[in-house]
Design an enzyme around this catalytic site. Structure first.
Site, PDB file in Angstrom:
ATOM      1  N   HIS A  78       0.817  -1.212   0.000  1.00 52.70           N
ATOM      2  CA  HIS A  78       0.000   0.000   0.000  1.00 52.70           C
ATOM      3  C   HIS A  78       0.858   1.272   0.000  1.00 52.70           C
ATOM      4  CE1 HIS A  78      -3.709   2.197   0.950  1.00 52.70           C
ATOM      5  NE2 HIS A  78      -2.979   2.937   1.753  1.00 52.70           N
ATOM      6  N   HIS A  93     -10.814   2.826  -0.268  1.00 46.32           N
ATOM      7  CA  HIS A  93     -10.930   2.251   1.061  1.00 46.32           C
ATOM      8  C   HIS A  93     -11.720   0.958   0.936  1.00 46.32           C
ATOM      9  CE1 HIS A  93     -10.115   4.351   5.154  1.00 46.32           C
ATOM     10  NE2 HIS A  93      -9.030   3.973   4.561  1.00 46.32           N
TER      11      HIS A  93
END
Lengths: 234, 727
Positions: B35, B81
């Site tokens: 990430h 998200h």
């Protein structure tokens, strides 16, 4: 005309109101933090929209009980003009300055939509440049906008304190035309002396014809009406 | 508790020349997560074009910035998200909004618009997906509305592959005067680092790692890794930062996102080659008994770092106090290129910034899937009108009013074109120009052919901006895939990046930012999602007269179809919805043809000839025509035999093919000749296929009547379909 725009933590529409007032000639406007507001030579006090104090407890409930509201009450008693838009309307109702309550929309969802309004009383400081019964457009954007009168609807009507109602494009009231399920399709009311107006629709978002899906500027007319009234009084 | 591979552990020890401390391990663990580090993707991302005459700041920071003229700049960023939203849709989506908004604040810009792109399973079949949609929308609505930033555009798509791994992408756009721009990088030795906003608690611990692995059946227990949203705190931070930036009191701003302080502090000083000293015991806490490690890696939301010079410190803190924004002085910028971490007077980490930040690259294997070639003959459809109605009311095509009415689209008083009015949103800029914004994805086509799918996606983005009268200025991308260790998934990633690169190079579109999200797979079957690049496009309109909407406005206007219609229906809504087939040939994209078409449509718009314009995409020409009729209740009668085509195609393919660059334009009758001259001059195929008027949509193929429905019937099928599905 001197305008004060009151800002609480969580207020959202303060700058939008300031921008809309920039279109009105001869206006000096100022955004004032709620703890710094003092009684001054303000011609108009605006309580703009937003989510003051995160709408904790109920929409407008905390702001309505903050110390600045005593100053606001004094100003109203002396005949000062107060305009509450959306959360500002909720604050005025929570403070008991305007009657009734604003409950969650019937759909239980937030609604953002341009609506058609009928001007029910054009003889107020806020609506004097509209004609009686005129149909105008403004957007609404709220979670809790369902006006409940608590039995005062008849009195509001007889004293002509209902200023705006939700109607369809044909000017008629009806379930489809009432976006949040308000009693009597009420969109905006005033106090007894007509120097306080609370409304759920956003006039500041309906002031620039470019921002209106219909090229209208009825919000601007509302602000011009106020300036017109203040000029006449001076 | 750490997710480092054995190779990474070895690499860390080697570069540091000793055993890292617990705190150092924790920093590398967060910074080296997929990430944060892009370790599996960055060598490919480097091939993307990122420059252009308007680009002020490209990828690698918290937001990209473009120059929009007259001293003003626009910033844009996109985040997803996905995993948090799959576990806790309300909190996951809300905190997703909060994060991307703070990214826009870090460059000193004022956030003015939010866009979102949402993907769920089939809501017709799945109650779980309806629950996710309802709560994701509520999360975005409650958060975005409260902080006073309008949600102006978006898209929603349903596909079974997202049943247990929904996609929640949020983009944010900001604006600022060039003079107040800040770069999220601390360069001034001795300046102070202030942590502002929420107190640090135990929520969101391990979020960067949650985002860097596949969800599985135990993921429900990771609810604690999803942060708690507090839009009120975000709003007072936004207001305070706006005043601080206006007064020029800040040197740099940094968001605390995935990895919390563990990533934010090293990233703040990495590019400037500075160092920092961080005292974790100075952090204001929600829970008093937290360990140094917990404080370091907590991902409590609504926290930011402000870098402030000694002389401004007092004034900055008094402004923060006015807005009631909690803050603590947690560190200083140092010249030594090292991160030193203190805890109650003890030095618990001391390592070079570059060792901490620079993850070893991760080599991935890639393999083209062995798919059987598609060979199917499309059966003829007996009643095209029935097929048309089922498309029009299908969740992927029908109006998304149920969703966007829950968003405040207008706060800020800049929104000129709202959702549902045109092919892109349009916002007023302070320099007298207008900003067009659109977000798109197309996993169905990317699944069948990732390279061509990505090209189709960009082609659609470009057309969407063109149809509102805007010139494409820049894009940001968000690339979402399954597990990169699966060679077939990795191959699709490579293909998508190539597709984006080839299109953007040829069309001269700079990519100013982006994100990559891997490990998006079904938590039960382990099957990867369809490859889902999402593109957020930013365009400019120089004059309000060019702003063009997508609904017919006049009666008796000629309707012009621009571009050529092919019989390619691969990955189309028609193929999947009506025939139940996933596959087929994805429409080919010719970038030069696209650019030529776009430019000629813009020319026509600038000439004043275009009354309304609409891109033909999902559902093809038939759906596009229906959409043009509904808002103003003006019908149209068209003859599809006039359509420029690549061959003598069947009626259903003419109606529903999603291929090739095509635009429908309602042209002012008196300016038809001018318009034709422009299109002919550009060598773009076009035809006048019908005339507006009446209150019906009538589509014929010569004498054969294909569709004949009243506008009110169209509305019934299209406008409230989604609210019926949602109950």
């Amino acid at each position: 005309m001197n305008v004060t725009i009151l800002k609480f933590p969580g207020t959202n529409c303060d700058r939008d109101v300031a921008a809309a007032l920039e279109r009105v000639p001869g206006v000096r406007r100022e955004i004032v933090w709620h703890t710094q507001f003092k009684r001054s030579s303000t011609d108009l006090l605006v309580l703009p929209g937003g989510f003051s104090y995160s709408d904790r407890l109920r929409a407008g409930a905390i702001a309505a009980r903050s110390p600045v509201m005593d100053v606001v009450r004094d100003l109203i008693d002396d005949g000062g003009l107060v305009l509450g838009i959306c959360n500002g309307f909720q604050i005025l109702v929570e403070a008991g300055i305007l009657p009734g309550a604003l409950l969650p929309n019937l759909s239980t969802r937030f609604i953002c939509r341009w609506v058609c309004l009928r001007v029910e009383n054009s003889r107020t400081p806020f609506t004097n440049l509209f004609s009686e019964g005129q149909l105008i457009s403004m957007p609404i954007a709220h979670n809790e906008g369902r006006y409940v009168s608590g039995g005062s609807l008849r009195e509001l009507r007889s004293k002509r304190r209902i200023i705006f109602t939700y109607v369809g494009a044909d000017g008629k009231r009806g379930e489809d035309a009432n976006p949040n399920g308000s009693d009597g399709a009420v969109a905006g009311i005033s106090n007894d002396d007509y120097n306080v107006l609370g409304l759920m629709p956003h006039p500041e978002r309906a002031s620039d014809p470019l921002l209106s899906p219909y090229g209208t500027e009825h919000g601007h007319t509302l602000f011009l009406s106020i300036a017109n009234y203040v000029r006449g009084r001076a | 508790m750490f997710n480092l591979t054995p190779d990474e552990v070895r690499y860390a020890r080697e570069r540091l020349g000793r055993e890292p401390t617990l705190i150092e391990w924790a920093m590398m663990n967060a910074l080296w997560s997929e990430h944060c580090s892009y370790k599996s993707s960055r060598h490919l991302l480097k091939t993307l074009p990122t420059s252009g005459y308007r680009v002020v700041l490209g990828p690698g920071y918290d937001a990209g910035i473009v120059d929009v003229g007259e001293g003003w700049v626009v910033s844009v960023h996109i985040e997803s998200h996905n995993h948090p939203s799959a576990i806790d849709p309300y909190g996951g989506a809300a905190t997703g909004v909060g994060g991307v908004v703070r990214d826009i604040l870090t460059v000193g810009t004022k956030p003015i618009a939010i866009l979102n792109s949402l993907r769920f399973g089939d809501i017709m079949k799945s109650g779980h997906s309806r629950w996710l949609l309802k709560n994701v929308v509520k999360g975005i609505s409650d958060y975005g509305n409260s902080i006073g930033i309008p949600t102006v555009a978006g898209e929603v798509e349903f596909d079974e592959c997202f049943e247990r791994n929904c996609l929640v992408d949020v983009a944010c756009v900001g604006v600022a005067h060039k003079n107040s721009l800040l770069i999220p990088s601390a360069r001034e030795v001795g300046s102070h680092i202030l942590l502002v906003g929420n107190a640090t608690g135990r929520d969101g611990i391990g979020g960067a790692n949650l985002a860097s692995k596949t969800l599985d059946s135990s993921s429900e227990s990771e609810r604690g890794a999803v942060q708690i949203p507090d839009p009120y705190m975000e709003k007072i931070i936004i207001d305070a930062i706006e005043e601080l930036v206006e007064k020029g009191l800040l040197l740099a701003i940094k968001d605390l996102g995935a990895g919390g302080l563990a990533t934010a502090i090293p990233e703040l000083v990495h590019k400037s080659k500075m160092g920092a000293i961080l005292d974790l015991s100075a952090v204001h806490l929600r829970e008093g008994d937290m360990s140094s490690l917990e404080v370091l890696i907590s991902e409590s939301q609504e926290r930011m770092l402000l870098v402030v010079s000694s002389e401004n410190l007092e004034e900055v803190r008094s402004i923060l106090e006015k807005y009631e924004v909690p803050n603590s002085l947690i560190g200083k910028v140092t010249p030594d290129g090292r991160i030193k971490v203190l805890w109650r007077g003890e030095l618990i980490a001391d390592a070079p910034v570059d060792v901490l930040v620079e993850a070893p690259p991760s080599q991935k294997e890639s393999r083209r899937p062995q798919r059987r070639p598609d060979s199917f003959t499309l059966p003829r459809v007996s009643n095209l009108e029935d097929a048309f109605v089922s498309l029009l009311s299908s969740p992927n095509v029908c109006s998304k009013r149920w969703v966007y009415e829950q968003y405040d689209q207008e706060v800020g008083a800049r929104t000129v074109v709202r959702p549902g009015e045109a092919d892109a949103a349009v916002m007023k800029l302070p320099n007298g120009k207008y900003l067009a914004l659109k977000i798109d994805g197309d996993p169905k086509k990317c699944h069948v052919d990732p390279y061509m799918g990505a090209m189709n996606l960009l082609s659609e983005s470009l057309r969407n901006l063109t149809c509102v009268g805007a010139e494409m200025t820049a894009i940001v991308d968000h690339l979402q895939f399954g597990d990169p260790n699966d060679p077939e998934v990795y191959w699709s990633f490579e293909e998508v990046v190539k597709g984006i690169r080839d299109y953007c190079v040829a069309a001269e579109i700079p990519i100013v930012g982006g994100k990559v999200s891997f490990y998006n797979s079904d938590s039960t079957t382990g099957k990867a999602i369809k490859p889902t690049p999402v593109i957020c496009a930013v365009g400019l309109i120089s004059d309000h007269r060019y702003i063009t909407r997508s609904s017919f406005r006049k009666v008796g206007s000629p309707v012009v179809a621009v571009g050529i219609t092919s019989d390619e229906v691969g990955g189309s809504e028609y193929l999947e919805r009506v025939h139940g087939i996933t596959g087929g040939a994805v429409p080919k994209v010719d970038v030069r043809e696209d650019v030529r078409l776009s430019q000629s449509v813009l020319q026509a718009i600038y000439s004043g000839a275009v009354v309304s314009a609409h891109d033909c995409s999902r559902g093809g020409l038939g759906v596009a025509l229906a959409e043009m009729c509904m808002t103003n209740g003006i019908g149209v009668k068209v003859d599809l035999s006039k359509l420029p085509t690549t061959g003598d195609h069947r009626a259903d393919l003419r109606l529903f093919s999603e291929g090739r660059s095509r635009v429908l334009m309602e042209v002012d009758k008196s300016k038809l000749k001018d318009c034709e001259r422009i299109l002919r001059g550009a060598g773009v195929p076009y035809a006048i296929i019908g005339v507006t008027g009446g209150r019906r949509l009538e589509i014929n193929l010569k004498q054969r009547e294909l569709i004949d429905l009243s506008v009110s019937e169209l509305r019934e099928f299209y406008r409230d379909a989604l609210s019926l599905y949602m109950g």
